[in-house]
Design an enzyme around this catalytic site. Structure first.
Site, PDB file in Angstrom:
ATOM      1  N   ASP A  29       0.863  -1.172   0.000  1.00  0.00           N
ATOM      2  CA  ASP A  29       0.000   0.000   0.000  1.00  0.00           C
ATOM      3  C   ASP A  29       0.909   1.235   0.000  1.00  0.00           C
ATOM      4  OD1 ASP A  29      -1.655   2.142   0.590  1.00  0.00           O
ATOM      5  OD2 ASP A  29      -2.802   1.065   2.111  1.00  0.00           O
TER       6      ASP A  29
ATOM      7  N   ASN B  98       3.654   6.445 -10.853  1.00  0.00           N
ATOM      8  CA  ASN B  98       2.626   6.191 -11.851  1.00  0.00           C
ATOM      9  C   ASN B  98       1.265   5.841 -11.243  1.00  0.00           C
ATOM     10  OD1 ASN B  98       1.629   5.389 -14.628  1.00  0.00           O
ATOM     11  ND2 ASN B  98       1.494   3.418 -13.567  1.00  0.00           N
ATOM     12  N   ALA B  99       1.228   5.355 -10.009  1.00  0.00           N
ATOM     13  CA  ALA B  99      -0.021   4.885  -9.415  1.00  0.00           C
ATOM     14  C   ALA B  99      -0.998   6.027  -9.179  1.00  0.00           C
ATOM     15  CB  ALA B  99       0.265   4.180  -8.089  1.00  0.00           C
TER      16      ALA B  99
ATOM     17  N   SER C 292      -1.350  13.579 -15.638  1.00  0.00           N
ATOM     18  CA  SER C 292      -2.654  13.615 -16.302  1.00  0.00           C
ATOM     19  C   SER C 292      -2.977  15.035 -16.740  1.00  0.00           C
ATOM     20  CB  SER C 292      -3.775  13.105 -15.388  1.00  0.00           C
ATOM     21  OG  SER C 292      -5.043  13.518 -15.840  1.00  0.00           O
TER      22      SER C 292
ATOM     23  N   TYR D 263      -9.767  14.006  -7.728  1.00  0.00           N
ATOM     24  CA  TYR D 263      -8.730  13.642  -8.701  1.00  0.00           C
ATOM     25  C   TYR D 263      -8.082  14.908  -9.257  1.00  0.00           C
ATOM     26  CZ  TYR D 263      -6.543  11.353 -12.721  1.00  0.00           C
ATOM     27  OH  TYR D 263      -5.643  10.885 -13.648  1.00  0.00           O
TER      28      TYR D 263
ATOM     29  N   ALA E 202      -7.948  17.859  -7.836  1.00  0.00           N
ATOM     30  CA  ALA E 202      -7.159  18.472  -6.774  1.00  0.00           C
ATOM     31  C   ALA E 202      -5.806  17.792  -6.631  1.00  0.00           C
ATOM     32  CB  ALA E 202      -7.926  18.405  -5.452  1.00  0.00           C
ATOM     33  N   SER E 203      -5.815  16.457  -6.668  1.00  0.00           N
ATOM     34  CA  SER E 203      -4.566  15.722  -6.494  1.00  0.00           C
ATOM     35  C   SER E 203      -3.617  15.946  -7.667  1.00  0.00           C
ATOM     36  CB  SER E 203      -4.846  14.226  -6.316  1.00  0.00           C
ATOM     37  OG  SER E 203      -5.404  13.652  -7.489  1.00  0.00           O
ATOM     38  N   LYS E 204      -4.162  15.989  -8.885  1.00  0.00           N
ATOM     39  CA  LYS E 204      -3.306  16.137 -10.059  1.00  0.00           C
ATOM     40  C   LYS E 204      -2.837  17.580 -10.243  1.00  0.00           C
ATOM     41  CE  LYS E 204      -3.217  11.849 -11.287  1.00  0.00           C
ATOM     42  NZ  LYS E 204      -1.946  11.084 -11.249  1.00  0.00           N
TER      43      LYS E 204
END
Length: 282
Positions: free
Chosen positions: A56, A83-84, A135, A148, A150-152
């Site tokens: 994890d 990459n995950a 991305s 997603y 926000a994270s990217k």
């Protein structure tokens, strides 16, 4: 080449494509993924140049242990590939707090923590690299995937900043910004009525993303985009953020038509079928 590569999300569609290209170049791979069965199958297919670590990514102790094993086995790390990622299609006001934290931890916190932990091993390399799969979602916001986005957005900004800092210290950092890519995650989104904006154009293949990773190794830079036209359009749209509500409505219509064409193509290829009027993956 014999470089030592650590790649997260190795058992996913993009991850496997990257691994296959790197094995073909004679690199030695440390494969990380939470799906132990798929990861082991990948390692066996790639051969003795690949070793698998099922874990994890939010477990910092497990990451530290993997890096210790890489140090004991190889003495250095030449390339780290973050990459995950995961993506949940759900309106923000319907998301649980737990799911928000989990997605941010996997997509944003984990790659930053792993990059920081790997720096001592990267400094032992004569040509150290960090490459992250960010991305196009790191440029353009999507209403159905706010966490997603926000994270990217965060990962892109962090990697640009880290890249500016580490280049003078002997570690080159770059990011790949793919648009929609035909992976198991995208297939599920398509059949479950995911974000239609991802289907304005036919999705690219994992091999297209893997090719950009190799180009990043051959010609390092801060960012690469498999579909340069989408990067330019996304960046242009963000120059006028107040126009986003109107522009997204127009783009959504195009995306909905594209999604239907894509679903029909999945049916033609035997990857999906209609069951009681609804598309389902085979």
């Amino acid at each position: 080449m014999n470089e030592v590569v650590l790649i997260t999300g190795a058992a996913g569609g993009i991850g496997q494509a990257i691994c296959e290209r790197m094995i073909a170049r004679g690199m030695r791979l440390a494969l990380l993924d939470i799906d132990a069965a798929r990861l082991q199958a990948l390692a066996e297919r790639l051969g003795e140049q690949a070793c698998a670590f099922a874990l994890d990514l939010t477990d910092q102790a497990a990451l530290t242990e993997v890096l210790a094993q890489i140090e004991a086995r190889f003495g250095r790390l030449d390339i780290l590939i973050n990459n995950a990622a995961v993506a949940h299609v759900q309106a923000f006001d319907e998301r649980s707090v737990e799911s928000i934290v989990s997605e941010l931890n996997i997509n944003l916190i984990a790659p930053l923590v792993l990059t920081r932990l790997a720096i001592p091993l990267l400094r032992r390399s004569a040509d150290a690299r960090v490459i992250s799969t960010v991305s196009i979602g790191g440029i353009f916001p999507l209403p159905e995937t706010p966490i997603y986005a926000a994270s990217k957005f965060g990962l892109r900004g962090a990697m640009l900043s880290i890249g500016l800092d580490l280049e003078a210290k002997g570690i080159r950092v770059g990011s790949i910004l793919p648009a929609a890519t035909e992976t198991p995650m995208l297939l599920k989104e398509a059949v479950h009525g995911g974000n239609p904006l991802q289907f304005m154009d036919p999705p690219q293949q994992p091999a297209d993303v893997a090719e950009q990773v190799l180009r990043m190794l051959d010609k390092p830079c801060l960012e690469r985009t498999p579909k340069a036209s989408e990067s330019w359009l996304s960046s242009l749209a963000m120059l006028f953020p107040n126009l986003l509500p109107h522009s997204i409505r127009l783009l959504r219509k195009r995306g909905e038509k594209g999604m239907q064409r894509y679903l029909e193509s999945l049916g033609e290829r035997g990857l999906a079928e209609r069951v009681n009027g609804r598309w389902e993956l085979k």
